[in-house]
Design an enzyme around this catalytic site. Structure first.
Site, PDB file in Angstrom:
ATOM      1  CD  GLU A 288      40.503  50.334  52.158  1.00 12.07           C
ATOM      2  OE1 GLU A 288      40.636  49.889  50.933  1.00 12.07           O
ATOM      3  OE2 GLU A 288      39.839  49.539  52.768  1.00 12.07           O
TER       4      GLU A 288
ATOM      5  CG  ASN B 271      37.804  49.657  44.324  1.00  5.65           C
ATOM      6  OD1 ASN B 271      37.121  50.965  44.039  1.00  5.65           O
ATOM      7  ND2 ASN B 271      37.091  48.586  44.023  1.00  5.65           N
ATOM      8  CB  ILE B 272      42.797  51.114  40.577  1.00  4.34           C
ATOM      9  CG1 ILE B 272      42.726  52.716  41.251  1.00  4.34           C
ATOM     10  CG2 ILE B 272      43.081  51.308  39.303  1.00  4.34           C
ATOM     11  CD1 ILE B 272      44.050  53.631  41.026  1.00  4.34           C
TER      12      ILE B 272
ATOM     13  CB  CYS C 163      42.552  48.145  48.512  1.00  3.05           C
ATOM     14  SG  CYS C 163      42.327  46.491  48.452  1.00  3.05           S
TER      15      CYS C 163
ATOM     16  CB  CYS D 192      44.110  48.006  53.245  1.00  2.00           C
ATOM     17  SG  CYS D 192      43.951  48.159  51.432  1.00  2.00           S
TER      18      CYS D 192
ATOM     19  CB  CYS E  67      41.570  43.751  52.397  1.00  2.00           C
ATOM     20  SG  CYS E  67      43.188  44.566  51.697  1.00  2.00           S
TER      21      CYS E  67
HETATM   22  N1  THU Z   1      38.511  46.528  47.879  1.00  3.51           N
HETATM   23  C1  THU Z   1      39.095  47.846  48.497  1.00  3.51           C
HETATM   24  O1  THU Z   1      39.190  48.714  47.721  1.00  3.51           O
HETATM   25  N2  THU Z   1      39.567  47.831  49.866  1.00  3.51           N
HETATM   26  C2  THU Z   1      39.261  47.023  50.691  1.00  3.51           C
HETATM   27  O2  THU Z   1      39.716  47.003  51.832  1.00  3.51           O
HETATM   28  C3  THU Z   1      38.498  45.549  50.267  1.00  3.51           C
HETATM   29  C4  THU Z   1      38.301  45.517  48.837  1.00  3.51           C
HETATM   30  C5  THU Z   1      38.377  46.264  46.500  1.00  3.51           C
HETATM   31  C6  THU Z   1      39.350  45.677  45.849  1.00  3.51           C
HETATM   32  C7  THU Z   1      38.250  45.141  44.703  1.00  3.51           C
HETATM   33  O3  THU Z   1      38.550  46.099  43.690  1.00  3.51           O
HETATM   34  C8  THU Z   1      36.929  45.171  45.172  1.00  3.51           C
HETATM   35  O4  THU Z   1      37.115  45.832  46.301  1.00  3.51           O
HETATM   36  C9  THU Z   1      36.398  43.745  45.355  1.00  3.51           C
HETATM   37  O5  THU Z   1      37.146  43.220  46.281  1.00  3.51           O
END
Ligand code: THU
Length: 140
Positions: A55, A42-43, A53, A96, A93
């Protein structure tokens, strides 16, 4: 590559997570049908909305390099200051899941949510995104 190995790849991906706002770091490892792995983290962004995210980072990296055939993805995530609870899995999420829907067969693509290589659960995309809208609704 077996699922436990893919989970380890997801943990390696998580090392580069940029999450200074939520402190929730996520790693994803996307497996192509011919056995290549694309890692994503995630960035986050100070303006919040542009956050990407893990993914989607992995999927966009792969698609941008010409990959279109995917077998599976493994996902791990937890707060950066905590040890992962072995019984808590980071689930993808909705956005994604929909991005996966664009490029995979929902009935066979496998999503492994994990805390470590000994604790994980695998679903098809169809299970995680039932009754979905996809490319064939527009393209026939
Ligand atoms: N996040 C993901 O990388 N993948 C997901 O499917 C759910 C959420 C990240 C986004 C954000 O940087 C952090 O988790 C909190 O929501």
């Amino acid at each position: 590559m077996d699922r436990a190995e893919l989970v380890k790849e997801a943990w390696k991906a998580r090392e580069f997570a940029y999450a200074p706002y939520s402190h929730y770091k996520v790693g994803a490892a996307l497996l192509t049908k011919d056995g290549k792995v694309y890692r994503g983290c995630n960035i986050e962004n100070s303006s919040y909305t542009p956050t990407n995210c893990a993914e989607r980072t992995a999927i966009f990296k792969a698609v941008s390099e010409g990959e279109r055939e995917f077998a599976a993805i493994a996902i791990v995530g937890c707060m950066d200051n905590q040890k992962p609870d072995p019984n808590v899995y980071a689930s993808p999420c909705g956005v994604c899941r929909q991005v996966m829907r664009e490029f995979v067969d929902p009935g066979t693509f496998e999503i492994t949510v994990a805390s470590d290589e000994n604790h994980f659960k695998t679903y098809t995309l169809e299970q995680m995104l039932p009754e979905s809208f996809g490319p064939e609704d527009l393209l026939g």
